[in-house]
Design an enzyme around this catalytic site. Sequence first.
Site, PDB file in Angstrom:
ATOM      1  N   GLU A   1       1.156  -1.170   0.138  1.00 35.12           N
ATOM      2  CA  GLU A   1       0.267   0.183   0.068  1.00 35.12           C
ATOM      3  C   GLU A   1       0.660   1.035   0.530  1.00 35.12           C
ATOM      4  OE1 GLU A   1      -3.126   0.415   3.171  1.00 35.12           O
ATOM      5  OE2 GLU A   1      -4.177  -2.018   2.260  1.00 35.12           O
TER       6      GLU A   1
ATOM      7  N   GLU B   1      -5.052  -8.357   0.193  1.00 38.71           N
ATOM      8  CA  GLU B   1      -5.640  -8.459   1.645  1.00 38.71           C
ATOM      9  C   GLU B   1      -7.184  -7.991   1.359  1.00 38.71           C
ATOM     10  OE1 GLU B   1      -4.319  -5.030   3.981  1.00 38.71           O
ATOM     11  OE2 GLU B   1      -2.445  -5.505   4.043  1.00 38.71           O
TER      12      GLU B   1
HETATM   13  C1  PNW Z   1      -4.473  -2.104   5.315  1.00 39.43           C
HETATM   14  N1  PNW Z   1      -7.932   3.103   4.808  1.00 39.43           N
HETATM   15  O1  PNW Z   1      -4.300  -0.418   5.702  1.00 39.43           O
HETATM   16  C2  PNW Z   1      -2.797  -2.394   5.654  1.00 39.43           C
HETATM   17  O2  PNW Z   1      -2.257  -3.302   4.931  1.00 39.43           O
HETATM   18  C3  PNW Z   1      -2.915  -3.226   7.117  1.00 39.43           C
HETATM   19  O3  PNW Z   1      -2.121  -2.993   8.063  1.00 39.43           O
HETATM   20  C4  PNW Z   1      -4.202  -2.768   7.896  1.00 39.43           C
HETATM   21  O4  PNW Z   1      -4.597  -3.198   9.507  1.00 39.43           O
HETATM   22  C5  PNW Z   1      -5.391  -3.638   7.607  1.00 39.43           C
HETATM   23  O5  PNW Z   1      -5.540  -2.725   5.926  1.00 39.43           O
HETATM   24  C6  PNW Z   1      -6.719  -2.833   8.098  1.00 39.43           C
HETATM   25  O6  PNW Z   1      -6.757  -1.264   8.155  1.00 39.43           O
HETATM   26  C7  PNW Z   1      -5.190   0.502   5.620  1.00 39.43           C
HETATM   27  O7  PNW Z   1      -8.437   4.562   5.733  1.00 39.43           O
HETATM   28  C8  PNW Z   1      -5.542   1.659   5.952  1.00 39.43           C
HETATM   29  O8  PNW Z   1      -8.692   3.080   3.302  1.00 39.43           O
HETATM   30  C9  PNW Z   1      -6.292   2.419   5.575  1.00 39.43           C
HETATM   31  C10 PNW Z   1      -7.152   2.497   4.776  1.00 39.43           C
HETATM   32  C11 PNW Z   1      -7.063   1.475   3.702  1.00 39.43           C
HETATM   33  C12 PNW Z   1      -6.159   0.730   4.187  1.00 39.43           C
END
Ligand code: PNW
Length: 494
Positions: free
Chosen positions: A205, A400
């Site tokens: 990401e 994911e």
């Molecule tokens: C991902 N958003 O993070 C990450 O790859 C993981 O480490 C995390 O724990 C998981 O998704 C759940 O949050 C994100 O704000 C964090 O759209 C924020 C966002 C999307 C993905």
Amino acid sequence: MNSTFSRRSFAQLLGATAGAAAIPALGTGAADAQMTAQTSGGLHFPQGFLWGSATASYQVEGAVHEDGRGQTIWDTFSHTPGKTHNGDTGDVADDHYHLYKEDIAIMKGLGLKTYRFSVAWARVFPEGTGAPNPKGLDFYHRMLDTLLDAGIEPYCTLYHWDLPQTLQDKGGWENRDTAKAFADYAGYTAGKLSGKVKHFMTMNEIRTFVELGYSNGMHAPGLKLNEKRVAQLNHYAVLGHGMAVQAIRAAAPGVKVGLAENVAAATPVFDSPAHVEAATKAMREENASYLTVIREGKYTDLYLKRLGANAPKFTPEEMKLIGAPLDFQGINVYQPLWIRALNPEDSSETLREQGYAIVPDPSSYPHMFSPWLTIGPEALYWAPKLANQLWDLKEIYITENGASSADVMTPEGTVLDIDRTMFLRNYLTQLHRGVSEGVPVKGYFLWSLLDNYEWADGYEKRFGIHYVDFKTQKRTPKLSAHFYKSVIEKNGLA
Ligand code: PNW
């Protein structure tokens, strides 16, 4: 709700924990009736579909001072007052560094075919560059040996946001040297692990660590830089990916290389040719400085035009590295980005030049426990499909997908996360729809195996299909774990 759940039902549920075919014991519930209706055609995935789960180093490992690990930006950030929920840190997290054998036994019990983990750069190179720390890689060798003994195939991410602090002190991703340091670390690590790991992802990401880390300051290192600086460091981040691809190929010939990116999951408001065409344009433009530049080796004209004087500086050689061919594509899919076609009344120049409109969520829009995690199972149909149409991806993994719930451990010792289970069932149904049409998705990694350190949200937002009591480190399967186990057993939802 939980208090009305009868003792007998609990006995059935607990029976379901041990036995492979036990999920039908719950078959009188509304959720199962819904599943039967949805799956009456038989929603099976292709033979060999890789069912997996994912975690990341800082979110599960703990042991932050052990065996020579260096400090990372997340140690610094989480220990800065006011930055994380409740001041929570990843100092202990799931203590996976010590409990990895137990966790791999849990994976084996679920029937996982594959597991996505990340390596902490600062365990391998405590200062980011310089002399490697052999004890750091020893941990991953121990973990991988146990995993392979359990018959589970590892997928390795080399950067899941835990940048060594020493490198941040020299500017972090604002410094082009960080891209080079990352490539050196990635090549070294892939070379050492390639006897055990056949699939490497450079980064996780890029969008999230660039935007949350350096633009809105919600994540480490907590900076709020202006548009010009963000565009330039975004360029160095994708360049770091490209340089790492080259370094991994040189050090570990024969392994497959990709990355895990959270695409803006452009989803048409409904399935009509005009909305689908608009969503396809949005998929390309809304990912311009992330997946699009990596897949096309150039920034879109519109991206550069809109940034104007703030556009990043780059060379043709850099663009070639960024656009290097990949062996597979990981995409993380959570929430949809709803897209509509333009109407004749849409007169704004911005809309006209991009050819689509993003539809904002009404305040009534449903979401999971994390407010940003709006629910739209169709995202898991459209995101891989449109990305594949644009870039002919050939081998896609959903690296994911998962959901946060306000899980409650009942006095009887179980967690009935019907909302997460519903979320997963509906997203997987849409994934099946795409796969059955020939979208080349080869595997699915559920986020996450365990409740873990959810970054700035600390331990409040739980994403695991196993409940973790963070005081005792006890892991307990939730209803969603039973559900996922049954999906894996049946290789589908039917
Ligand atoms: C991902 N958003 O993070 C990450 O790859 C993981 O480490 C995390 O724990 C998981 O998704 C759940 O949050 C994100 O704000 C964090 O759209 C924020 C966002 C999307 C993905």
